[in-house]
Design a protein around this motif. Structure first.
Motif, PDB file in Angstrom:
ATOM      1  N   MET A   7      48.965   2.808 -52.422  1.00  0.00           N
ATOM      2  CA  MET A   7      47.635   3.422 -52.425  1.00  0.00           C
ATOM      3  C   MET A   7      47.341   3.827 -53.859  1.00  0.00           C
ATOM      4  O   MET A   7      47.910   4.809 -54.350  1.00  0.00           O
ATOM      5  N   THR A   8      46.499   3.070 -54.503  1.00  0.00           N
ATOM      6  CA  THR A   8      46.355   3.248 -55.948  1.00  0.00           C
ATOM      7  C   THR A   8      45.178   4.113 -56.335  1.00  0.00           C
ATOM      8  O   THR A   8      44.993   4.383 -57.510  1.00  0.00           O
ATOM      9  N   GLY A   9      44.393   4.522 -55.355  1.00  0.00           N
ATOM     10  CA  GLY A   9      43.208   5.308 -55.712  1.00  0.00           C
ATOM     11  C   GLY A   9      43.553   6.760 -56.017  1.00  0.00           C
ATOM     12  O   GLY A   9      44.664   7.223 -55.783  1.00  0.00           O
TER      13      GLY A   9
ATOM     14  N   PHE B 194      39.043   6.218 -48.919  1.00  0.00           N
ATOM     15  CA  PHE B 194      38.845   5.357 -50.079  1.00  0.00           C
ATOM     16  C   PHE B 194      38.241   6.129 -51.234  1.00  0.00           C
ATOM     17  O   PHE B 194      37.424   7.040 -51.040  1.00  0.00           O
TER      18      PHE B 194
ATOM     19  N   GLU C 215      41.843   2.314 -52.062  1.00  0.00           N
ATOM     20  CA  GLU C 215      42.359   3.227 -51.045  1.00  0.00           C
ATOM     21  C   GLU C 215      43.190   4.334 -51.680  1.00  0.00           C
ATOM     22  O   GLU C 215      44.025   4.095 -52.551  1.00  0.00           O
ATOM     23  N   ILE C 216      42.936   5.552 -51.232  1.00  0.00           N
ATOM     24  CA  ILE C 216      43.693   6.703 -51.719  1.00  0.00           C
ATOM     25  C   ILE C 216      44.808   7.056 -50.742  1.00  0.00           C
ATOM     26  O   ILE C 216      45.898   7.432 -51.117  1.00  0.00           O
TER      27      ILE C 216
END
Lengths: 306, 351
Positions: free
Chosen positions: A143-145, A209, A229-230
């Motif tokens: 989850m890169t956000g 997101f 997406e967080i």
């Protein structure tokens, strides 16, 4: 710089409002009035929500992390210590009242592996009991956000919530709990993430997101919305809706819900059945062999040429 | 019906009962012939009739009291049957085992009305949006499912932006606004590192693949080159040797000849080598079958190492080869060198 100033002034205004609200919260006994905001000055109505977030004993690290994520995302959440007893849920409304909360999110862990989530409006209900599955927390590197801590997220529901009565009720409750009210204490003035609730396969799927308005690869290009997406993500299976807060009559029950323990035991039984069938056939075969054995004849070769 | 009668007959009904049953059988038979296909129904009816008949019999026999016991037993049997039937029917009902569903719509709506936020509240109070379509994808298909969620979120974000513009709510974070984020910088660094690592791994893998491919090809090339070099060296050696021999022979003939001629010969040999080789290669081989026919083929004789009569009789242990003949190696040409040409042989014989 100008924006910073603006936000600061906005924050100050908010703090003012909040201070008033706080006092009123202390004074007021009736949370219902608070929540509907009927008590607020007549010129401006306000959405006031505070959520008590707590869990039962026996939650695993993953569940705890999920809870922490929710706390980080929702600035109007008040986290409390674990509730000691799983059978004394009637304490929860009192606890929420003590913390000036009109909503409660209660994570109930069973057998250290199953997680249930109670989402309730506290003094008068309703409460929704759900089973939480497929939990992915924000700590996962996939989850890169990222988003501002305490920024107000948009809450998005898909249309299937409006198709059923329980869906409409759930939507209302979730709007209260997951929608950050503007007066929340640590709320930031910008919007940079969106929480989505979708009904699929008669479950509620949760995603979060980040809203990116510029392509990071070309910062000077045209604004183009994209999402990252967080986290966290999870799936909720509604089980029951009760009329009261952690009590009261059942007004909805999901007939399709099968408890995870039942699923596990069915799987085990299936395995056991296999074994039983095998043993039974083994016994039967050997018995059959015994029965088929013929008696020794007088004229058998061995007897004649002894 | 007949089966039933047989079963009952074993228990020994009295004549009266049998009579009644027969009459019943006739009736039910008629029924069966009338409505073909309704067999099971008529049978069950018949069973019930039997039960009632037996009951009558019991009543009758109460007076006589002779076969009381048996009849009662029969009755019980029938009763059990009926019970079993009941049980079966119950099972049939419970096959689609369903939990009790409660969906009290009225109560749900009432509750919703009580907790509902004031509809006069502006949108900025809740920030809730609704996606105007349902998610209708295969649950198991991860990619399309996530895509559907993404679409919903994207739609939500866009509608929210327009709504925020309408309500004059600040939406976009200005680039100079810094505040604490949900994920810490350390965590984001880890995320970035992982992304970099991932892309590096992919790149490295691709490079390795390319290299491996090149290596495979290069190795082949090298082997070929080495072979070629060796071959050419050998050829050269042979050429030189033969030339030297020739020259020796020639030198015996005319010792005046000097080194120039040899050099020329060497050059000639080197230059025309490929042509010669080509000619040599051009000589067509005989086909496999032809060669087999000429030289013989057929593997080892299976009994080639067995003793034969001759082998046991001869006491010739030196040969080692040709155990069959024993005298196969007796030519004595060992170390004799090449066989000379015919004219020379004739000459020597003549001498």
């Amino acid at each position: 710089m100008a924006s910073v100033l603006k936000t600061r002034s906005a924050n100050a205004a908010k703090a003012d409002a909040k201070g008033k609200g706080k006092r009123r919260l202390d004074v007021d006994e009736d949370n219902d009035e608070l929540m509907a905001g009927t008590d607020a000055p007549p010129k401006r109505k306000k959405n006031k929500q505070r959520v008590l977030l707590l869990s039962s004993r026996g939650i695993t690290h993953r569940m705890r992390h999920l809870m922490n994520d929710l706390e980080a995302l929702l600035p109007h959440v008040k986290k409390d210590s674990k509730l000691d007893s799983k059978s004394h849920l009637h304490l929860l409304p009192e606890l929420a009242d003590l913390h000036n909360c009109n909503n409660t999110l209660y994570f109930e862990a069973r057998r250290h592996e199953d997680l249930y989530l109670w989402a309730a409006k506290t003094p008068n209900g309703p409460s929704i009991k759900m089973h939480v599955q497929n939990v992915h927390t924000m700590d996962e590197l996939k989850m890169t956000g990222n988003c501002l801590k305490g920024s107000r997220g948009i809450v998005s529901f898909d249309e299937s919530f409006d198709a059923t009565e329980w869906g409409r009720l759930t939507k209302e409750v979730f709007t209260h709990i997951f929608g950050v009210p503007p007066g929340a204490r640590r709320a930031k003035p910008f919007i940079d993430h969106i929480l989505t609730f979708s009904i699929l396969d008669s479950r509620i799927w949760f995603r979060n997101f980040q809203i990116m308005e510029k392509d990071p690869l070309q910062p000077n290009g045209p604004p183009q919305t994209s999402l990252v997406e967080i986290g966290p993500r999870f799936v909720l299976t509604p089980i029951r809706i009760f009329e009261g807060a952690f009590s009261g009559a059942t007004v909805f029950s999901n007939p399709e819900f099968i408890s995870p323990a039942a699923v596990r035991s069915a799987l085990k039984r299936e395995k056991g059945d296999k074994y039983q069938v095998r043993k039974y056939t083994d016994a039967e075969r050997s018995g059959r062999r015994e029965r088929r054995r013929r008696e020794e004849e007088d004229l058998a070769v061995g007897n004649v040429f002894a | 019906m007949k089966r039933l009668m047989k079963a009952l007959g074993d228990d020994g009904l009295d004549e009266f009962g049998e009579m009644q049953l027969e009459s019943l059988a006739e009736q039910s038979g008629d029924e069966e012939s009338d409505e073909e296909g309704g067999e099971s129904e008529s049978e069950s009816e018949a069973e019930e009739d039997i039960g009632s008949v037996n009951g009558k019999e019991v009543d009758d026999d109460m007076e006589g009291g002779s076969e009381d016991h048996e009849e009662e037993e029969d009755d019980e049997g029938e009763g059990e049957d009926v019970l079993l039937d009941d049980v079966e029917s119950v099972d049939d009902d419970t096959v689609p085992r369903q939990k009790l569903e409660i969906d009290n719509k009225v109560a749900l709506e009432r509750i919703r009305e009580t907790i509902k936020l004031d509809s006069a509240l502006p949108w900025t109070e809740t920030l809730a949006v609704t996606y105007r379509s349902t998610i209708d994808v295969d649950v198991e298909d991860d990619l399309s499912r996530e895509l559907a969620f993404y679409k919903q979120a994207l739609d939500g974000a866009n509608t929210a932006r327009t709504l925020a513009a309408q309500h004059k709510l600040p939406f976009t974070r200005p680039p100079d606004y810094f505040a604490e984020m949900v994920k810490s910088d350390a965590h984001m660094e880890r995320v970035r590192q992982r992304l970099l690592d991932e892309s590096a791994t992919i790149k490295r893998g691709e490079e390795k693949k390319k290299e491996r491919e090149g290596k495979k090809f290069g190795k082949q090339m090298q082997i070929e080159k080495l072979k070629e070099r060796e071959r050419s060296k050998k050829d050269m050696d042979e050429k030189l040797k033969s030339l030297k021999r020739k020259r020796k022979d020639g030198a015996l003939d005319n010792p005046q000849d000097d080194g120039d001629a040899f050099d020329v010969a060497v050059e000639d040999a080197i230059s025309d080598r490929p042509a010669k080789r080509g000619r040599g290669g051009a000589k067509t081989k005989m086909s496999r079958t032809a060669r087999d026919g000429k030289f013989g083929f057929g593997g080892k004789d299976r009994r080639s190492k067995q003793n034969t009569r001759e082998s046991t009789e001869t006491f010739d242990f030196g040969g080692g080869r040709g155990s069959r003949g024993g005298r196969g190696g007796g030519r004595g040409g060992r170390g004799g060198g090449k066989r000379l040409g015919k004219s020379r042989r004739m000459n020597t014989r003549g001498k």
